[in-house]
Scaffold this motif. Structure first.
Motif, PDB file in Angstrom:
ATOM      1  N   GLU A  25       0.130  46.032 -47.505  1.00 51.82           N
ATOM      2  CA  GLU A  25      -0.776  45.079 -46.841  1.00 51.82           C
ATOM      3  C   GLU A  25      -1.643  45.787 -45.807  1.00 51.82           C
ATOM      4  O   GLU A  25      -2.814  45.440 -45.617  1.00 51.82           O
ATOM      5  CB  GLU A  25       0.067  43.986 -46.169  1.00 51.82           C
ATOM      6  CG  GLU A  25      -0.693  42.708 -45.907  1.00 51.82           C
ATOM      7  CD  GLU A  25       0.203  41.601 -45.378  1.00 51.82           C
ATOM      8  OE1 GLU A  25      -0.250  40.864 -44.500  1.00 51.82           O
ATOM      9  OE2 GLU A  25       1.359  41.491 -45.841  1.00 51.82           O
ATOM     10  N   GLN A  26      -1.082  46.785 -45.138  1.00 51.71           N
ATOM     11  CA  GLN A  26      -1.817  47.527 -44.095  1.00 51.71           C
ATOM     12  C   GLN A  26      -2.867  48.448 -44.706  1.00 51.71           C
ATOM     13  O   GLN A  26      -3.936  48.660 -44.129  1.00 51.71           O
ATOM     14  CB  GLN A  26      -0.848  48.359 -43.233  1.00 51.71           C
ATOM     15  CG  GLN A  26       0.110  47.548 -42.371  1.00 51.71           C
ATOM     16  CD  GLN A  26       1.241  46.895 -43.158  1.00 51.71           C
ATOM     17  OE1 GLN A  26       1.640  47.396 -44.224  1.00 51.71           O
ATOM     18  NE2 GLN A  26       1.734  45.783 -42.678  1.00 51.71           N
ATOM     19  N   GLU A  27      -2.581  48.992 -45.886  1.00 58.72           N
ATOM     20  CA  GLU A  27      -3.506  49.930 -46.537  1.00 58.72           C
ATOM     21  C   GLU A  27      -4.690  49.242 -47.204  1.00 58.72           C
ATOM     22  O   GLU A  27      -5.758  49.829 -47.352  1.00 58.72           O
ATOM     23  CB  GLU A  27      -2.755  50.737 -47.608  1.00 58.72           C
ATOM     24  CG  GLU A  27      -1.753  51.734 -47.072  1.00 58.72           C
ATOM     25  CD  GLU A  27      -0.959  52.378 -48.195  1.00 58.72           C
ATOM     26  OE1 GLU A  27      -0.857  53.613 -48.203  1.00 58.72           O
ATOM     27  OE2 GLU A  27      -0.464  51.648 -49.071  1.00 58.72           O
ATOM     28  N   MET A  28      -4.500  47.998 -47.614  1.00 58.03           N
ATOM     29  CA  MET A  28      -5.506  47.316 -48.431  1.00 58.03           C
ATOM     30  C   MET A  28      -6.900  47.264 -47.787  1.00 58.03           C
ATOM     31  O   MET A  28      -7.897  47.587 -48.463  1.00 58.03           O
ATOM     32  CB  MET A  28      -5.027  45.912 -48.783  1.00 58.03           C
ATOM     33  CG  MET A  28      -5.910  45.214 -49.789  1.00 58.03           C
ATOM     34  SD  MET A  28      -5.884  45.979 -51.425  1.00 58.03           S
ATOM     35  CE  MET A  28      -4.438  45.197 -52.109  1.00 58.03           C
ATOM     36  N   PRO A  29      -7.035  46.881 -46.497  1.00 58.43           N
ATOM     37  CA  PRO A  29      -8.382  46.853 -45.909  1.00 58.43           C
ATOM     38  C   PRO A  29      -9.061  48.221 -45.911  1.00 58.43           C
ATOM     39  O   PRO A  29     -10.271  48.323 -46.154  1.00 58.43           O
ATOM     40  CB  PRO A  29      -8.125  46.378 -44.465  1.00 58.43           C
ATOM     41  CG  PRO A  29      -6.825  45.658 -44.517  1.00 58.43           C
ATOM     42  CD  PRO A  29      -6.021  46.378 -45.547  1.00 58.43           C
ATOM     43  N   GLU A  33     -12.505  49.268 -47.933  1.00 56.50           N
ATOM     44  CA  GLU A  33     -13.634  49.897 -47.238  1.00 56.50           C
ATOM     45  C   GLU A  33     -14.066  51.166 -47.977  1.00 56.50           C
ATOM     46  O   GLU A  33     -15.256  51.423 -48.162  1.00 56.50           O
ATOM     47  CB  GLU A  33     -13.242  50.228 -45.793  1.00 56.50           C
ATOM     48  CG  GLU A  33     -14.378  50.748 -44.927  1.00 56.50           C
ATOM     49  CD  GLU A  33     -15.539  49.773 -44.809  1.00 56.50           C
ATOM     50  OE1 GLU A  33     -16.686  50.250 -44.806  1.00 56.50           O
ATOM     51  OE2 GLU A  33     -15.308  48.558 -44.732  1.00 56.50           O
ATOM     52  N   ALA A  34     -13.085  51.951 -48.422  1.00 58.92           N
ATOM     53  CA  ALA A  34     -13.390  53.181 -49.170  1.00 58.92           C
ATOM     54  C   ALA A  34     -14.041  52.851 -50.514  1.00 58.92           C
ATOM     55  O   ALA A  34     -14.961  53.547 -50.959  1.00 58.92           O
ATOM     56  CB  ALA A  34     -12.109  53.983 -49.381  1.00 58.92           C
ATOM     57  N   LEU A  35     -13.581  51.779 -51.172  1.00 61.76           N
ATOM     58  CA  LEU A  35     -14.172  51.376 -52.449  1.00 61.76           C
ATOM     59  C   LEU A  35     -15.626  50.947 -52.244  1.00 61.76           C
ATOM     60  O   LEU A  35     -16.499  51.271 -53.056  1.00 61.76           O
ATOM     61  CB  LEU A  35     -13.366  50.226 -53.062  1.00 61.76           C
ATOM     62  CG  LEU A  35     -13.848  49.712 -54.431  1.00 61.76           C
ATOM     63  CD1 LEU A  35     -13.741  50.800 -55.496  1.00 61.76           C
ATOM     64  CD2 LEU A  35     -13.055  48.473 -54.851  1.00 61.76           C
ATOM     65  N   ALA A  48      -3.494  44.277 -56.277  1.00 64.21           N
ATOM     66  CA  ALA A  48      -2.365  45.212 -56.401  1.00 64.21           C
ATOM     67  C   ALA A  48      -1.052  44.446 -56.287  1.00 64.21           C
ATOM     68  O   ALA A  48      -0.769  43.833 -55.258  1.00 64.21           O
ATOM     69  CB  ALA A  48      -2.456  46.285 -55.321  1.00 64.21           C
ATOM     70  N   THR A  49      -0.259  44.443 -57.370  1.00 64.84           N
ATOM     71  CA  THR A  49       1.065  43.802 -57.372  1.00 64.84           C
ATOM     72  C   THR A  49       2.054  44.792 -57.969  1.00 64.84           C
ATOM     73  O   THR A  49       1.671  45.902 -58.343  1.00 64.84           O
ATOM     74  CB  THR A  49       1.041  42.513 -58.231  1.00 64.84           C
ATOM     75  OG1 THR A  49       0.988  42.876 -59.624  1.00 64.84           O
ATOM     76  CG2 THR A  49      -0.155  41.628 -57.890  1.00 64.84           C
ATOM     77  N   CYS A  50       3.306  44.371 -58.091  1.00 70.34           N
ATOM     78  CA  CYS A  50       4.313  45.278 -58.665  1.00 70.34           C
ATOM     79  C   CYS A  50       4.042  45.533 -60.149  1.00 70.34           C
ATOM     80  O   CYS A  50       4.487  46.537 -60.697  1.00 70.34           O
ATOM     81  CB  CYS A  50       5.715  44.713 -58.470  1.00 70.34           C
ATOM     82  SG  CYS A  50       5.934  43.070 -59.183  1.00 70.34           S
ATOM     83  N   ASN A  51       3.302  44.628 -60.789  1.00 69.35           N
ATOM     84  CA  ASN A  51       3.061  44.759 -62.230  1.00 69.35           C
ATOM     85  C   ASN A  51       1.673  45.255 -62.592  1.00 69.35           C
ATOM     86  O   ASN A  51       1.391  45.513 -63.761  1.00 69.35           O
ATOM     87  CB  ASN A  51       3.304  43.422 -62.932  1.00 69.35           C
ATOM     88  CG  ASN A  51       4.784  43.170 -63.162  1.00 69.35           C
ATOM     89  OD1 ASN A  51       5.557  44.108 -63.298  1.00 69.35           O
ATOM     90  ND2 ASN A  51       5.176  41.919 -63.173  1.00 69.35           N
ATOM     91  N   ARG A  52       0.762  45.374 -61.596  1.00 74.21           N
ATOM     92  CA  ARG A  52      -0.606  45.801 -61.921  1.00 74.21           C
ATOM     93  C   ARG A  52      -1.327  46.288 -60.669  1.00 74.21           C
ATOM     94  O   ARG A  52      -1.048  45.852 -59.551  1.00 74.21           O
ATOM     95  CB  ARG A  52      -1.393  44.655 -62.556  1.00 74.21           C
ATOM     96  CG  ARG A  52      -1.770  43.537 -61.619  1.00 74.21           C
ATOM     97  CD  ARG A  52      -2.529  42.426 -62.331  1.00 74.21           C
ATOM     98  NE  ARG A  52      -1.690  41.723 -63.291  1.00 74.21           N
ATOM     99  CZ  ARG A  52      -1.912  41.707 -64.607  1.00 74.21           C
ATOM    100  NH1 ARG A  52      -2.965  42.345 -65.095  1.00 74.21           N
ATOM    101  NH2 ARG A  52      -1.113  41.057 -65.421  1.00 74.21           N
ATOM    102  N   LEU A 127      -9.382  38.550 -48.766  1.00 70.34           N
ATOM    103  CA  LEU A 127      -9.456  39.773 -47.967  1.00 70.34           C
ATOM    104  C   LEU A 127     -10.772  40.496 -48.219  1.00 70.34           C
ATOM    105  O   LEU A 127     -11.436  40.957 -47.285  1.00 70.34           O
ATOM    106  CB  LEU A 127      -8.275  40.692 -48.290  1.00 70.34           C
ATOM    107  CG  LEU A 127      -8.276  42.051 -47.569  1.00 70.34           C
ATOM    108  CD1 LEU A 127      -8.194  41.859 -46.057  1.00 70.34           C
ATOM    109  CD2 LEU A 127      -7.129  42.928 -48.057  1.00 70.34           C
ATOM    110  N   ALA A 128     -11.163  40.593 -49.486  1.00 70.20           N
ATOM    111  CA  ALA A 128     -12.430  41.254 -49.833  1.00 70.20           C
ATOM    112  C   ALA A 128     -13.613  40.523 -49.205  1.00 70.20           C
ATOM    113  O   ALA A 128     -14.572  41.148 -48.744  1.00 70.20           O
ATOM    114  CB  ALA A 128     -12.587  41.329 -51.351  1.00 70.20           C
TER     115      ALA A 128
END
Length: 469
Positions: A25-29, A33-35, A48-52, A127-128
């Motif tokens: 959750e902390q890495e996602m923002p 931003e990098a994307l 991003a989930t455990c399955n994808r 979030l996006a």
């Protein structure tokens, strides 16, 4: 512009690969931003989930941007693309749109029709949006996908039937007892299947859960997760007379609950029913226990029959959702096809409004004796005439925009109504607005960087002063 999705999931990559692409959750923002900063990416969402792990993007050139997204994954996750390229899939435009609808509605999940993914996609999109990583296309597409998925789960019964053995065991218990909050449940075994069963029981209201295991320490670990009680097997056999539901899943090679144990327990229950579910292979409970009055015994074959029946029901409901997805795709594609025509329509409307205003001004100069009410009536009538005249051309150009040779039709439309200047002016305004937004974003970023530099310098100075003291 193109819509693409690049990703890997439980079908294309084993867990040892998927876990390397996990995002906290902390890495996602930071990843978003990098994307956003990646060459050619105009809009982006990361699911991003455990399955994808999937990266959705609006790009200017599909194939080239697919290359840039792979480079982003390589840099961000610090994994050579040689290690993950074979696990990736990439969908463009119509296929990407369909894929998102399928993912959000649970049709692409390991368990068909599960609802957890809907919340995960919704959170990723919100979030996006907060990060200003989405724009016109994704704001529309993701909202439509989320709304459709909610409707799919409301209007069909795809999520109502149990499709895992542990879940089916709990659902079977609900059919017999209705509720678990007033029932005592005993789980025999502390492995993965037992944990999943305990989880389903807990979420269905079971408050009094006994966990039994050969190793008491393992039983205590599992019991703590669900606020239950741990006990050894000898104690558990004595407590059978007070238990309503027993779910057993151990690795024992012989029966751990025999007919003798169950008969002794039933003697003290005053005809109160006992529900036994044996999901172990080999079986934990002696089969003849099911012959005892008021004892209901089910084994894994009974549950798998329920699961297969329920899977067939889900597949039938999935076919209904597939039709809903096709409709939603058509709606989105029609909306998307008219985006390019919007400046032309606006130019026609503005030109028509300007002609109406000029004509009205000339009329009012020639008829100065008109009072305010008369002017208002004439203004309303002339505006109505203009709107009616341009109504059908606007409808036709929207229809033509959805066809293959839309560019030619649009060009001819602009020429017929002599809209070249108006369209050029509107496009210049849009371009200036985009440049202004980019400059503002860059300025904000520079300000943040400068502020961070000042703070770093202040922190360093504070550390030096502290050291000197």
């Amino acid at each position: 512009m193109h819509l693409i999705v690049v990703g890997l999931n439980y079908r294309t990559a084993p867990v040892e690969v998927r876990e390397r692409f996990a995002l906290s959750e902390q890495e996602m923002p930071l990843a978003l931003e990098a994307l956003k900063q990646t060459t050619g990416i105009l809009e982006g969402v990361i699911v991003a989930t455990c399955n994808r792990t999937e990266l959705y993007a609006v790009v200017d050139r599909a194939q080239l941007c697919g290359h840039y997204i792979r480079a982003f994954m390589e840099q961000w996750f610090k994994i050579s693309r040689k290690e993950f390229n074979s696990h990736l899939y990439m969908y463009e435009d119509d296929q990407a749109i369909e894929h998102l609808f399928r993912v959000t509605s649970g049709l692409d999940s390991m368990i068909i029709g599960e609802t957890q993914i809907l919340g995960q996609v919704r959170d990723a999109f919100f979030l996006a949006q907060e990060q200003k990583a989405t724009g016109t296309l994704f704001n529309r597409l993701f909202k439509q996908a989320i709304t459709m998925a909610k409707r799919a789960h409301t209007e069909t019964s795809i999520g109502e039937s149990a499709v895992s053995v542990s879940y089916a065991a709990v659902e079977l218990g609900k059919r017999i007892f209705g509720r678990f909050d007033d029932k005592k449940v005993m789980i025999v075994g502390a492995g993965k299947m037992s944990e999943l069963t305990a989880q389903h029981l807990h979420s269905n209201g079971a408050k009094e859960v006994f966990v039994v295991n050969r190793t008491l320490e393992k039983a205590q670990e599992l019991a703590e997760k669900f606020k239950g009680s741990a006990m050894a097997m000898d104690e558990a056999i004595d407590r059978l007379k007070d238990t309503d539901i027993v779910i057993s899943s151990t690795g024992a090679d012989k029966f751990i609950l025999t007919r003798k144990h169950i008969e002794a327990a039933m003697a003290g229950r005053k005809k109160k029913p006992l529900f036994l579910i044996d999901i172990a292979v080999p079986r934990d409970i002696e089969p003849s226990c099911g012959d005892i009055p008021n004892v209901f015994l089910y084994d894994i074959d009974d549950l798998e029959g329920i699961v297969e029946t329920n899977m067939a029901k889900r597949r039938k409901e999935a076919a209904i959702i597939e039709d809903m997805i096709a409709e939603e795709q058509e709606i989105y594609q029609l909306w998307y096809s008219t985006l390019g025509v919007s400046p032309v329509i606006r130019a026609l409307q503005e030109k028509a409004a300007a002609i109406q205003e000029t004509t009205l001004d000339n009329l009012l100069r020639k008829l100065p004796e008109l009072d305010e009410r008369q002017v208002k009536v004439i203004r309303k009538l002339t505006k109505s005439i203009v709107n009616q005249v341009i109504h059908d051309p606007i409808l036709r150009i929207k229809e033509l925009a959805a066809e293959k040779r839309s560019d030619e039709a649009l060009k001819l439309f602009v020429q017929l109504f002599a809209l070249e200047n108006e369209v050029a002016h509107l496009k210049a305004e849009e371009k200036a607005e985009k440049i202004s937004r980019k400059e503002h974003a860059a300025s904000t970023k520079e300000t943040d960087t400068a502020s961070n530099s000042v703070l770093d310098a202040q922190n360093l100075l504070s550390q030096l002063v502290s050291a000197l003291r």
